[in-house]
Design a protein around this motif. Structure first.
Motif, PDB file in Angstrom:
ATOM      1  N   VAL A   7       1.171  -1.283   0.011  1.00  0.00           N
ATOM      2  CA  VAL A   7       0.174  -0.202  -0.075  1.00  0.00           C
ATOM      3  C   VAL A   7       1.007   1.650  -0.133  1.00  0.00           C
ATOM      4  O   VAL A   7       1.890   1.537   0.587  1.00  0.00           O
ATOM      5  CB  VAL A   7      -1.113   0.084   1.626  1.00  0.00           C
ATOM      6  CG1 VAL A   7      -1.277   1.440   1.558  1.00  0.00           C
ATOM      7  CG2 VAL A   7      -2.263  -1.378   1.432  1.00  0.00           C
ATOM      8  N   LEU A   8       0.165   2.052  -1.002  1.00  0.00           N
ATOM      9  CA  LEU A   8       1.251   3.302  -0.838  1.00  0.00           C
ATOM     10  C   LEU A   8       0.533   4.415  -1.004  1.00  0.00           C
ATOM     11  O   LEU A   8      -0.499   4.188  -1.935  1.00  0.00           O
ATOM     12  CB  LEU A   8       2.235   3.310  -1.465  1.00  0.00           C
ATOM     13  CG  LEU A   8       3.110   4.914  -1.925  1.00  0.00           C
ATOM     14  CD1 LEU A   8       4.754   3.904  -2.791  1.00  0.00           C
ATOM     15  CD2 LEU A   8       2.877   5.135  -3.820  1.00  0.00           C
ATOM     16  N   SER A   9       0.896   5.980  -0.630  1.00  0.00           N
ATOM     17  CA  SER A   9       0.082   6.976  -0.415  1.00  0.00           C
ATOM     18  C   SER A   9       1.109   8.149  -0.578  1.00  0.00           C
ATOM     19  O   SER A   9       2.422   8.252  -0.310  1.00  0.00           O
ATOM     20  CB  SER A   9      -0.946   6.833  -0.441  1.00  0.00           C
ATOM     21  OG  SER A   9      -1.315   8.221  -0.260  1.00  0.00           O
ATOM     22  N   GLY A  10       1.040   9.030  -0.924  1.00  0.00           N
ATOM     23  CA  GLY A  10       1.653  10.555  -0.693  1.00  0.00           C
ATOM     24  C   GLY A  10       0.718  11.993  -0.924  1.00  0.00           C
ATOM     25  O   GLY A  10       0.071  11.541  -1.588  1.00  0.00           O
ATOM     26  N   ILE A  11       1.441  12.864  -0.234  1.00  0.00           N
ATOM     27  CA  ILE A  11       0.812  14.013  -0.029  1.00  0.00           C
ATOM     28  C   ILE A  11       1.634  15.314  -0.365  1.00  0.00           C
ATOM     29  O   ILE A  11       2.886  14.830  -0.553  1.00  0.00           O
ATOM     30  CB  ILE A  11       0.461  14.337   0.926  1.00  0.00           C
ATOM     31  CG1 ILE A  11      -0.718  13.295   1.177  1.00  0.00           C
ATOM     32  CG2 ILE A  11      -0.462  15.737   1.706  1.00  0.00           C
ATOM     33  CD1 ILE A  11      -1.734  12.975   2.572  1.00  0.00           C
ATOM     34  N   LEU A  19      -8.933  18.132   5.723  1.00  0.00           N
ATOM     35  CA  LEU A  19      -9.721  16.895   6.385  1.00  0.00           C
ATOM     36  C   LEU A  19     -10.293  16.369   5.217  1.00  0.00           C
ATOM     37  O   LEU A  19     -10.173  15.566   5.154  1.00  0.00           O
ATOM     38  CB  LEU A  19     -11.278  17.793   7.136  1.00  0.00           C
ATOM     39  CG  LEU A  19     -11.488  18.389   8.185  1.00  0.00           C
ATOM     40  CD1 LEU A  19     -12.922  18.969   8.248  1.00  0.00           C
ATOM     41  CD2 LEU A  19     -11.168  17.628   9.249  1.00  0.00           C
ATOM     42  N   GLY A  20      -9.809  17.174   3.810  1.00  0.00           N
ATOM     43  CA  GLY A  20      -9.851  16.276   2.528  1.00  0.00           C
ATOM     44  C   GLY A  20      -9.034  15.008   2.846  1.00  0.00           C
ATOM     45  O   GLY A  20      -9.398  14.356   2.408  1.00  0.00           O
ATOM     46  N   ASN A  21      -7.880  16.087   3.172  1.00  0.00           N
ATOM     47  CA  ASN A  21      -6.369  14.927   2.676  1.00  0.00           C
ATOM     48  C   ASN A  21      -6.712  13.788   3.877  1.00  0.00           C
ATOM     49  O   ASN A  21      -6.335  13.045   3.847  1.00  0.00           O
ATOM     50  CB  ASN A  21      -4.761  15.707   3.780  1.00  0.00           C
ATOM     51  CG  ASN A  21      -4.797  17.325   2.486  1.00  0.00           C
ATOM     52  OD1 ASN A  21      -4.604  18.104   2.956  1.00  0.00           O
ATOM     53  ND2 ASN A  21      -4.952  16.468   1.115  1.00  0.00           N
ATOM     54  N   GLY A  24      -9.510  11.521   3.132  1.00  0.00           N
ATOM     55  CA  GLY A  24      -9.678  10.754   1.005  1.00  0.00           C
ATOM     56  C   GLY A  24      -8.182  10.232   1.334  1.00  0.00           C
ATOM     57  O   GLY A  24      -8.337   9.048   0.530  1.00  0.00           O
ATOM     58  N   ALA A  25      -7.011  10.248   2.342  1.00  0.00           N
ATOM     59  CA  ALA A  25      -5.557   9.508   1.961  1.00  0.00           C
ATOM     60  C   ALA A  25      -5.848   9.015   3.513  1.00  0.00           C
ATOM     61  O   ALA A  25      -5.217   8.160   3.662  1.00  0.00           O
ATOM     62  CB  ALA A  25      -4.822  10.331   1.189  1.00  0.00           C
ATOM     63  N   VAL A  26      -5.223  10.025   4.072  1.00  0.00           N
ATOM     64  CA  VAL A  26      -4.615   8.833   5.128  1.00  0.00           C
ATOM     65  C   VAL A  26      -4.680   8.629   6.698  1.00  0.00           C
ATOM     66  O   VAL A  26      -4.699   7.271   7.092  1.00  0.00           O
ATOM     67  CB  VAL A  26      -4.143  10.622   6.851  1.00  0.00           C
ATOM     68  CG1 VAL A  26      -3.101  10.351   7.573  1.00  0.00           C
ATOM     69  CG2 VAL A  26      -3.002  11.440   5.181  1.00  0.00           C
ATOM     70  N   ASP A 136       5.797   7.023  -8.698  1.00  0.00           N
ATOM     71  CA  ASP A 136       6.556   6.745  -7.116  1.00  0.00           C
ATOM     72  C   ASP A 136       5.459   5.550  -6.908  1.00  0.00           C
ATOM     73  O   ASP A 136       6.421   4.884  -5.490  1.00  0.00           O
ATOM     74  CB  ASP A 136       5.601   7.839  -6.237  1.00  0.00           C
ATOM     75  CG  ASP A 136       5.666   9.540  -6.474  1.00  0.00           C
ATOM     76  OD1 ASP A 136       7.075   9.798  -6.883  1.00  0.00           O
ATOM     77  OD2 ASP A 136       5.280   9.981  -6.882  1.00  0.00           O
ATOM     78  N   ILE A 137       4.275   5.062  -7.342  1.00  0.00           N
ATOM     79  CA  ILE A 137       3.431   3.911  -7.385  1.00  0.00           C
ATOM     80  C   ILE A 137       4.270   3.037  -8.090  1.00  0.00           C
ATOM     81  O   ILE A 137       4.452   1.806  -7.162  1.00  0.00           O
ATOM     82  CB  ILE A 137       2.408   4.195  -7.761  1.00  0.00           C
ATOM     83  CG1 ILE A 137       1.633   5.302  -7.191  1.00  0.00           C
ATOM     84  CG2 ILE A 137       1.201   2.572  -7.513  1.00  0.00           C
ATOM     85  CD1 ILE A 137       0.595   5.470  -8.187  1.00  0.00           C
ATOM     86  N   LEU A 138       4.843   2.551  -8.687  1.00  0.00           N
ATOM     87  CA  LEU A 138       5.811   1.556  -9.738  1.00  0.00           C
ATOM     88  C   LEU A 138       6.683   1.782  -8.878  1.00  0.00           C
ATOM     89  O   LEU A 138       7.456  -0.081  -8.813  1.00  0.00           O
ATOM     90  CB  LEU A 138       5.636   0.953 -10.834  1.00  0.00           C
ATOM     91  CG  LEU A 138       4.293   2.346 -11.460  1.00  0.00           C
ATOM     92  CD1 LEU A 138       4.431   2.417 -13.320  1.00  0.00           C
ATOM     93  CD2 LEU A 138       3.121   0.705 -11.691  1.00  0.00           C
ATOM     94  N   ASP A 150      -9.871  13.106  -6.438  1.00  0.00           N
ATOM     95  CA  ASP A 150      -9.242  14.050  -7.181  1.00  0.00           C
ATOM     96  C   ASP A 150      -8.818  13.636  -8.506  1.00  0.00           C
ATOM     97  O   ASP A 150      -7.813  13.944  -8.685  1.00  0.00           O
ATOM     98  CB  ASP A 150      -8.485  15.126  -6.626  1.00  0.00           C
ATOM     99  CG  ASP A 150      -8.118  15.101  -5.526  1.00  0.00           C
ATOM    100  OD1 ASP A 150      -8.396  14.010  -4.852  1.00  0.00           O
ATOM    101  OD2 ASP A 150      -7.465  15.701  -5.348  1.00  0.00           O
ATOM    102  N   GLN A 151      -7.448  11.929  -7.156  1.00  0.00           N
ATOM    103  CA  GLN A 151      -6.248  11.236  -8.236  1.00  0.00           C
ATOM    104  C   GLN A 151      -6.527  10.429  -9.295  1.00  0.00           C
ATOM    105  O   GLN A 151      -5.779   9.182  -9.016  1.00  0.00           O
ATOM    106  CB  GLN A 151      -5.377  10.764  -6.951  1.00  0.00           C
ATOM    107  CG  GLN A 151      -5.397  12.446  -5.492  1.00  0.00           C
ATOM    108  CD  GLN A 151      -4.120  13.010  -6.419  1.00  0.00           C
ATOM    109  OE1 GLN A 151      -3.799  12.998  -7.325  1.00  0.00           O
ATOM    110  NE2 GLN A 151      -4.945  14.494  -6.213  1.00  0.00           N
ATOM    111  N   GLU A 152      -8.345   9.537  -9.618  1.00  0.00           N
ATOM    112  CA  GLU A 152      -8.434   9.087 -10.241  1.00  0.00           C
ATOM    113  C   GLU A 152      -8.446   8.681 -11.317  1.00  0.00           C
ATOM    114  O   GLU A 152      -7.389   7.672 -11.597  1.00  0.00           O
ATOM    115  CB  GLU A 152      -9.860   8.884 -10.523  1.00  0.00           C
ATOM    116  CG  GLU A 152     -10.708   7.493 -10.252  1.00  0.00           C
ATOM    117  CD  GLU A 152     -12.239   7.478  -9.972  1.00  0.00           C
ATOM    118  OE1 GLU A 152     -12.624   8.626 -10.666  1.00  0.00           O
ATOM    119  OE2 GLU A 152     -13.121   6.779  -9.762  1.00  0.00           O
TER     120      GLU A 152
END
Ligand code: TYM
Length: 332
Positions: A7-11, A19-21, A24-26, A136-138, A150-152
């Motif tokens: 699992v990976l994510s970033g900001i 609140l969106g971040n 949505g992600a954290v 970043d993801i791969l 928004d990141q779809e």
């Protein structure tokens, strides 16, 4: 042994977390970090598209790191790192750029948006933003990527680049990462100005670090209409937005009570907003307190990013070595 999911994510470190971040992600990432092989990073290369000053860039990276930790990201469970500490990502970005086409990059919604909003600075970094994000993801071969709605499209591009690489070199090397949210649907937290999403550049954010007075002021100023006059009428966008926020921070019975009072036209927006401000404050206050104590602990922050960079490099260099070999960069 069954391999754990990655699992990976970033900001981007372009301001405080809102609140969106968080929703949505954290929060989604925090829920997964103990079961998965988990990576969370600060996308400081990406933030260069808007040309921050060196002092702002560094200050923002530190602040966002403290805010992640305050939200419950566990640096012992997850690999928590700064993107620019992992130059392997930029090599993969360069390689992926060779198979990313101008037409498809120009057509992405986020590029078109940015080009419209900052016509004086339509740089190549903006155009190839989805390629860097794919890198970043791969680079860690992530399976799931907790992100907001928004990141779809960026995730769609990452899948496309992964498939294209596999097809081109006739390998089953990269996985196709999927955007992920525990609630199943990707979410979009709205702003308080009656339009679109909550965002840093929109200036409509409720930040985790905001104190009680600031939250109250922002919520009380939120856009509303003159109120319903016909029972069971459709809500205007700005009122729906307030209910969307209430749904994530307030008790279900509170939301139902105000929803019913909207439907029978007895709602008083002042009461609704007061309750909403209280509920947001109860939710963010403990996070805020942790942010304030962690952000002054420079030694701890340094330890976290050093450990994160080491762990991230081990995974990234293994992927990159294989990619180089597949492409044909081989030792004599
Ligand atoms: P960024 O920094 O704009 O936003 C970070 C994360 O927060 C989510 N988010 C929202 N979710 C719901 N409602 C909102 N109003 C809202 N606002 C922001 C975003 O969807 C995102 O998940 N390009 C990314 C950073 C990035 C990245 C990556 C993410 C770079 N590389 C690789 C995942 C994987 C960005 O600018 O997010």
């Amino acid at each position: 042994m069954i391999k754990k999911e990655t699992v990976l994510s970033g900001i981007r470190p372009t301001g405080n977390l809102h609140l969106g971040n968080y929703f949505g992600a954290v929060q989604n990432f925090v829920k997964m970090q103990h079961q998965a092989d988990a990576y969370f990073f600060i996308a400081d290369y990406h933030s260069l598209t808007t040309h921050p000053t060196p002092a702002d860039l560094h200050g923002n990276v530190k602040q966002v790191l403290a805010e992640y930790l305050a939200c419950g990201l566990d640096p012992d469970a997850a690999t928590l790192y700064v993107q620019s500490d992992l130059p392997e990502t930029t090599e993969l970005y360069l390689l992926l750029n060779m198979n990313a086409y101008l037409g498809e990059l120009e057509r992405t919604t986020s590029f078109k948006d940015k080009a419209r909003k900052q016509p004086e600075n339509v740089n190549a970094g903006l155009l190839t933003y989805p390629v860097l994000m794919a890198a970043d993801i791969l680079i860690h071969k992530a399976d799931k990527v907790p992100v907001g709605k928004d990141q779809e499209q960026n995730l769609e591009m990452a899948r496309k680049f992964a498939k294209r690489f596999n097809r081109m070199y006739q390998v089953e090397f990269f996985k196709e990462p999927i955007p992920y949210n525990f609630g199943e649907e990707l979410i979009k937290i709205p702003g308080l100005d009656g339009s679109g999403k909550m965002g840093k550049s929109e200036g409509n954010g409720l930040y985790l670090v905001d104190d009680e007075a600031t939250i109250r002021k922002k919520v009380m100023k939120a856009k509303t209409d003159t109120g319903p006059t016909v029972p069971n009428s459709e809500m205007p966008e700005e009122i729906k937005n307030l209910f969307t926020i209430a749904q994530i921070v307030s008790k279900p019975e509170t939301v139902t009570m105000f929803r019913n009072s909207y439907l029978d036209c007895s709602i008083r927006y002042g009461d609704f907003k007061k309750q909403l401000a209280d509920d947001i404050t109860s939710f963010t206050l403990p996070i805020r307190e942790r942010i304030l104590s962690i952000s002054s602990d420079n030694e701890y922050l340094k330890k976290v990013v050093t450990l994160g960079a080491d762990k991230a490099r081990a995974s990234a260099s293994s992927t990159l070595n294989e990619v180089r070999h597949i492409i044909g960069f081989r030792h004599f």
